[in-house]
Design a protein around this motif. Sequence first.
Motif, PDB file in Angstrom:
ATOM      1  N   LEU B 168       0.822  -1.205   0.000  1.00 25.36           N
ATOM      2  CA  LEU B 168       0.000   0.000   0.000  1.00 25.36           C
ATOM      3  C   LEU B 168       0.860   1.261   0.000  1.00 25.36           C
ATOM      4  CD1 LEU B 168      -2.627  -0.994   2.707  1.00 25.36           C
ATOM      5  CD2 LEU B 168      -3.172  -0.371   0.349  1.00 25.36           C
ATOM      6  N   PHE B 169       0.475   2.220  -0.824  1.00 24.00           N
ATOM      7  CA  PHE B 169       1.077   3.542  -0.724  1.00 24.00           C
ATOM      8  C   PHE B 169       0.366   4.323   0.383  1.00 24.00           C
ATOM      9  CE2 PHE B 169       2.229   2.803  -5.271  1.00 24.00           C
ATOM     10  CZ  PHE B 169       3.603   2.929  -5.113  1.00 24.00           C
ATOM     11  N   GLU B 170       1.163   4.911   1.270  1.00 20.19           N
ATOM     12  CA  GLU B 170       0.601   5.645   2.397  1.00 20.19           C
ATOM     13  C   GLU B 170       0.578   7.134   2.090  1.00 20.19           C
ATOM     14  OE1 GLU B 170       1.742   4.750   6.772  1.00 20.19           O
ATOM     15  OE2 GLU B 170       2.626   6.691   6.268  1.00 20.19           O
ATOM     16  N   LEU B 171      -0.442   7.781   2.614  1.00 22.13           N
ATOM     17  CA  LEU B 171      -0.768   9.144   2.260  1.00 22.13           C
ATOM     18  C   LEU B 171      -0.978   9.958   3.526  1.00 22.13           C
ATOM     19  CD1 LEU B 171      -1.862  10.485  -0.462  1.00 22.13           C
ATOM     20  CD2 LEU B 171      -4.116   9.852   0.379  1.00 22.13           C
ATOM     21  N   ASN B 172      -0.522  11.208   3.515  1.00 21.54           N
ATOM     22  CA  ASN B 172      -0.877  12.101   4.609  1.00 21.54           C
ATOM     23  C   ASN B 172      -2.210  12.768   4.300  1.00 21.54           C
ATOM     24  OD1 ASN B 172       1.589  11.612   5.942  1.00 21.54           O
ATOM     25  ND2 ASN B 172       2.588  13.029   4.526  1.00 21.54           N
ATOM     26  N   THR B 176      -4.688  12.552   9.517  1.00 20.50           N
ATOM     27  CA  THR B 176      -4.614  11.105   9.648  1.00 20.50           C
ATOM     28  C   THR B 176      -3.816  10.486   8.493  1.00 20.50           C
ATOM     29  OG1 THR B 176      -5.956   9.097   9.881  1.00 20.50           O
ATOM     30  CG2 THR B 176      -6.851  10.824   8.492  1.00 20.50           C
ATOM     31  N   LYS B 177      -3.722   9.164   8.511  1.00 13.77           N
ATOM     32  CA  LYS B 177      -3.078   8.441   7.418  1.00 13.77           C
ATOM     33  C   LYS B 177      -4.156   7.815   6.544  1.00 13.77           C
ATOM     34  CE  LYS B 177       1.259   8.851   8.677  1.00 13.77           C
ATOM     35  NZ  LYS B 177       2.091   9.743   7.860  1.00 13.77           N
ATOM     36  N   ALA B 178      -3.907   7.762   5.270  1.00 15.75           N
ATOM     37  CA  ALA B 178      -4.812   7.041   4.375  1.00 15.75           C
ATOM     38  C   ALA B 178      -3.949   6.280   3.384  1.00 15.75           C
ATOM     39  CB  ALA B 178      -5.747   8.007   3.673  1.00 15.75           C
ATOM     40  N   TYR B 179      -4.590   5.547   2.487  1.00 18.69           N
ATOM     41  CA  TYR B 179      -3.855   4.724   1.530  1.00 18.69           C
ATOM     42  C   TYR B 179      -4.458   4.862   0.146  1.00 18.69           C
ATOM     43  CZ  TYR B 179      -2.259   2.919   5.925  1.00 18.69           C
ATOM     44  OH  TYR B 179      -1.735   2.839   7.180  1.00 18.69           O
ATOM     45  N   LEU B 180      -3.675   4.520  -0.860  1.00 16.26           N
ATOM     46  CA  LEU B 180      -4.211   4.492  -2.223  1.00 16.26           C
ATOM     47  C   LEU B 180      -4.769   3.098  -2.505  1.00 16.26           C
ATOM     48  CD1 LEU B 180      -1.584   6.494  -4.297  1.00 16.26           C
ATOM     49  CD2 LEU B 180      -3.766   7.254  -3.335  1.00 16.26           C
ATOM     50  N   ALA B 181      -5.948   3.062  -3.082  1.00 15.42           N
ATOM     51  CA  ALA B 181      -6.647   1.787  -3.289  1.00 15.42           C
ATOM     52  C   ALA B 181      -5.860   0.859  -4.216  1.00 15.42           C
ATOM     53  CB  ALA B 181      -8.035   2.037  -3.851  1.00 15.42           C
ATOM     54  N   GLN B 182      -5.709  -0.396  -3.780  1.00 14.18           N
ATOM     55  CA  GLN B 182      -5.040  -1.417  -4.597  1.00 14.18           C
ATOM     56  C   GLN B 182      -5.968  -1.951  -5.674  1.00 14.18           C
ATOM     57  OE1 GLN B 182      -4.773  -3.659  -1.053  1.00 14.18           O
ATOM     58  NE2 GLN B 182      -2.549  -3.901  -1.202  1.00 14.18           N
ATOM     59  N   SER B 183      -7.240  -1.768  -5.448  1.00 20.63           N
ATOM     60  CA  SER B 183      -8.251  -2.270  -6.373  1.00 20.63           C
ATOM     61  C   SER B 183      -9.593  -1.757  -5.880  1.00 20.63           C
ATOM     62  CB  SER B 183      -8.221  -3.807  -6.401  1.00 20.63           C
ATOM     63  OG  SER B 183      -9.426  -4.353  -5.920  1.00 20.63           O
ATOM     64  N   PRO B 184     -10.575  -1.634  -6.790  1.00 21.44           N
ATOM     65  CA  PRO B 184     -11.917  -1.236  -6.320  1.00 21.44           C
ATOM     66  C   PRO B 184     -12.727  -2.434  -5.850  1.00 21.44           C
ATOM     67  CG  PRO B 184     -11.882  -1.343  -8.704  1.00 21.44           C
ATOM     68  CD  PRO B 184     -10.500  -1.741  -8.247  1.00 21.44           C
ATOM     69  N   GLN B 185     -12.068  -3.550  -5.563  1.00 18.63           N
ATOM     70  CA  GLN B 185     -12.750  -4.810  -5.263  1.00 18.63           C
ATOM     71  C   GLN B 185     -13.912  -4.660  -4.269  1.00 18.63           C
ATOM     72  OE1 GLN B 185     -12.482  -7.761  -6.698  1.00 18.63           O
ATOM     73  NE2 GLN B 185     -14.134  -8.493  -5.384  1.00 18.63           N
ATOM     74  N   PHE B 186     -13.617  -4.146  -3.077  1.00 14.11           N
ATOM     75  CA  PHE B 186     -14.670  -4.056  -2.061  1.00 14.11           C
ATOM     76  C   PHE B 186     -15.776  -3.097  -2.505  1.00 14.11           C
ATOM     77  CE2 PHE B 186     -11.931  -5.300   1.855  1.00 14.11           C
ATOM     78  CZ  PHE B 186     -11.787  -6.562   1.323  1.00 14.11           C
ATOM     79  N   TYR B 187     -15.368  -1.992  -3.121  1.00 15.48           N
ATOM     80  CA  TYR B 187     -16.359  -0.988  -3.509  1.00 15.48           C
ATOM     81  C   TYR B 187     -17.256  -1.488  -4.638  1.00 15.48           C
ATOM     82  CZ  TYR B 187     -14.261   2.348  -0.362  1.00 15.48           C
ATOM     83  OH  TYR B 187     -13.822   2.985   0.772  1.00 15.48           O
ATOM     84  N   LYS B 188     -16.674  -2.216  -5.565  1.00 18.85           N
ATOM     85  CA  LYS B 188     -17.550  -2.685  -6.644  1.00 18.85           C
ATOM     86  C   LYS B 188     -18.535  -3.712  -6.118  1.00 18.85           C
ATOM     87  CE  LYS B 188     -14.334  -5.990  -8.868  1.00 18.85           C
ATOM     88  NZ  LYS B 188     -13.847  -6.543 -10.118  1.00 18.85           N
ATOM     89  N   GLN B 189     -18.108  -4.539  -5.163  1.00 19.35           N
ATOM     90  CA  GLN B 189     -19.053  -5.464  -4.540  1.00 19.35           C
ATOM     91  C   GLN B 189     -20.135  -4.696  -3.771  1.00 19.35           C
ATOM     92  OE1 GLN B 189     -15.641  -8.200  -2.884  1.00 19.35           O
ATOM     93  NE2 GLN B 189     -17.568  -9.300  -2.717  1.00 19.35           N
ATOM     94  N   ILE B 190     -19.698  -3.687  -3.025  1.00 14.57           N
ATOM     95  CA  ILE B 190     -20.656  -2.875  -2.258  1.00 14.57           C
ATOM     96  C   ILE B 190     -21.693  -2.246  -3.199  1.00 14.57           C
ATOM     97  CG2 ILE B 190     -20.886  -0.753  -0.887  1.00 14.57           C
ATOM     98  CD1 ILE B 190     -18.222  -1.504   0.497  1.00 14.57           C
TER      99      ILE B 190
END
Lengths: 429, 429
Positions: B168-172, B176-190
Amino acid sequence: MKRIMIAELSSYLNQEVVVSGWVHRLRKLGKIAFIILRDKSGLVQCVIDTKTIDIKDLKLEAVIKIKGKVKLAQGKSESLEIQVISIDMLSPAHEDLPIEINKENMDISLDVMLNNRALSLRNPKLGAVLKVKAVLAQAFSDFLIKNDFTQIFTPKIVAQGTEGGSNLFELNYFETKAYLAQSPQFYKQIMVGAGFERVFEIGHVYRAESHDTKRHLNEYVSLDVEFGFIQDEYEIMELENRLLDFMMKEVESKCSRELELLGAQLPKVPSEIPKMKLSEAISILNQKYNLNDLQTDLSPKGEKLISEYIKGEYNSDFVFITHYPQSKRPMYTMPYGEGETRSFDLLFRGLEITTGGQRIHDYTQLLENIAKRGLSKEQFKDYLYIFKYGMPPHGGFAIGLERITSMLLGFDNVRYASAFPRDKMRITP
Amino acid sequence: MKRIMIAELSSYLNQEVVVSGWVHRLRKLGKIAFIILRDKSGLVQCVIDTKTIDIKDLKLEAVIKIKGKVKLAQGKSESLEIQVISIDMLSPAHEDLPIEINKENMDISLDVMLNNRALSLRNPKLGAVLKVKAVLAQAFSDFLIKNDFTQIFTPKIVAQGTEGGSNLFELNYFETKAYLAQSPQFYKQIMVGAGFERVFEIGHVYRAESHDTKRHLNEYVSLDVEFGFIQDEYEIMELENRLLDFMMKEVESKCSRELELLGAQLPKVPSEIPKMKLSEAISILNQKYNLNDLQTDLSPKGEKLISEYIKGEYNSDFVFITHYPQSKRPMYTMPYGEGETRSFDLLFRGLEITTGGQRIHDYTQLLENIAKRGLSKEQFKDYLYIFKYGMPPHGGFAIGLERITSMLLGFDNVRYASAFPRDKMRITP
């Protein structure tokens, strides 16, 4: 038997069908029960004889498959219902609903709506917003491809920002720092110069703006256009005018159900959207609306009032505000005369949805403009590169997809047009 | 006079026209000079009488506008040339070229090509790759819309990764900390569960993989599909089969010039792409190719060899490898029997271009699978949310756009199919 969609039922009157979807409403009346079943195409009432079919464990939002006969609903000649023969459980609901998504208008706060976004989107109205958004994006792309544009995909991980540093999200990129792109501006220009001539991009852009307003998101979809071999900025506005007309017509023909659900009124796009110089707009706001604090830009209030003025004078929901001053535009904007530029904003129903304009294509002029602004040319090395080797006159614009969607549908907050909006307080769900 | 494109010249024989573009080649022969002019549609030779038209300051890659008469080229009856009447300079080239983009095959390293990417893309062959890529993306979208899918836009800024933390790429992100999505997998299922049923996304995904290979990019475009109310994984493969067939036919009809330039052979997509269980593939590799180190997955070498085997046996450039073991698939993958899953990879000419499969839709089963893997359900809270309220059986797949493009066109490195690739060593230009 193959599943059919609820919207197709009218072709199956008095026949047996299989439909599947979510239990939208559920009412038990003695020996009879009524389910309103919901699929992506619509709603239908299903009538159940509870003596033969057991539904006592059925909860709202369970996913079921219904086999039944299509009938005219009793008493109402125009609606159809299904007399249920059997029900298969595809996926039960494990908990009671935290929000009442089966209500036509859910009486919940924006925060509750977004916290429960995966569920609140099942509400037909809230889901309809994202369907209209999808059609807008597709129409954008279809129109441009027909007009000989090429879709491009440019990097969102960049070594520096477009405008020189503010509002950037910083990223740990292996052993170095990188940033999330604020816009594909430089890359779309580079692609025009790289020989593609006419390009568009549909992609996320990132703004680390910490203010929390109804019109801003920290991550949004930008519909970007850039093309070369133009005469001037009027050619750009003319293209956007035709593009918007096409987009509205596509929404009209493909989203009639969604528009009806939302009670949305589509604007008529004039064959020539009115254009007004910024200086003239400011002078009208000053004289007619007593708005005296505007000098070089329109405030949100100014945008609203000048849109009302244009609506009254020209019956248009759109207006191009042109000739923004150089002090308000980035260094790559083509100057016009002493202090103005060949740039424009497009206001739609009181909100800016586009910024665009002609860009500087001459290498020497670009270097001069960078120096004039006190910027360093080193910082723009990768951008300047292509200008050394022949760059056609060019320009373009960008439309904020969530902004145009929400304004079109009458929502006062862009968050309604984002599946999972990102703002200062929210990176979930 | 309105500019016409070089590809349109044949309709203007013996007429005066205006064309614009870049000076691709330039040759002076005494009183005559020849310019090969290039625009996005092609190349044309322009003949100049240097007694009347001064071109001594003209450099390669300058952008010019030429007025002239369309003639059959002398000696060659099938090609056209322009006898130049006047030349306007639209944008001069300020420097000599660092690379010879006017050569048919540029003899430069990949690094030099990418360092000079804005310019190297002007080489017709290298630019053609991205035009094919654009048509592939558009065909993907067109096919799915015709098949009642809705385009979605899901966040790339996320609170945690899909698979649980690595790469994961980490983001400021503000405080807080966030990350860049590795895939839309969870979101497309949602989104399937949120009532959209059939969705697709064309968007960037991010993998912080530090290894540097020809098949990996740290930022790439993922063509994602997910849909509900399916029977099993075979329905997913069937859809992808038809989708690929459509995509190839679109490339064939819309990219004939690009395919010819690149000497690329399009594959025929079989009406039923061969399917083979992973265990069978491993056993064939073992017996026929003496590849003994494979247990639960195919190595790159294994992918190549099994593709060769399939090509020989079934004359297909594609093969679905099915029934991957549970140990090699993420926790959301639908199990099959004791150790296998309802998942698949698609190999194309020896390279994996798709991973897909049916997902678990039952909330209890998903919780059990998360526990079995030693993962915490707290971590997947936002994902699990929608499964509590009725989730249809569903599945999907993702195609790597740069992979399919580069393999299709015969490039052994995915970087050719990215305008501005991002890898461990490169975040510019």
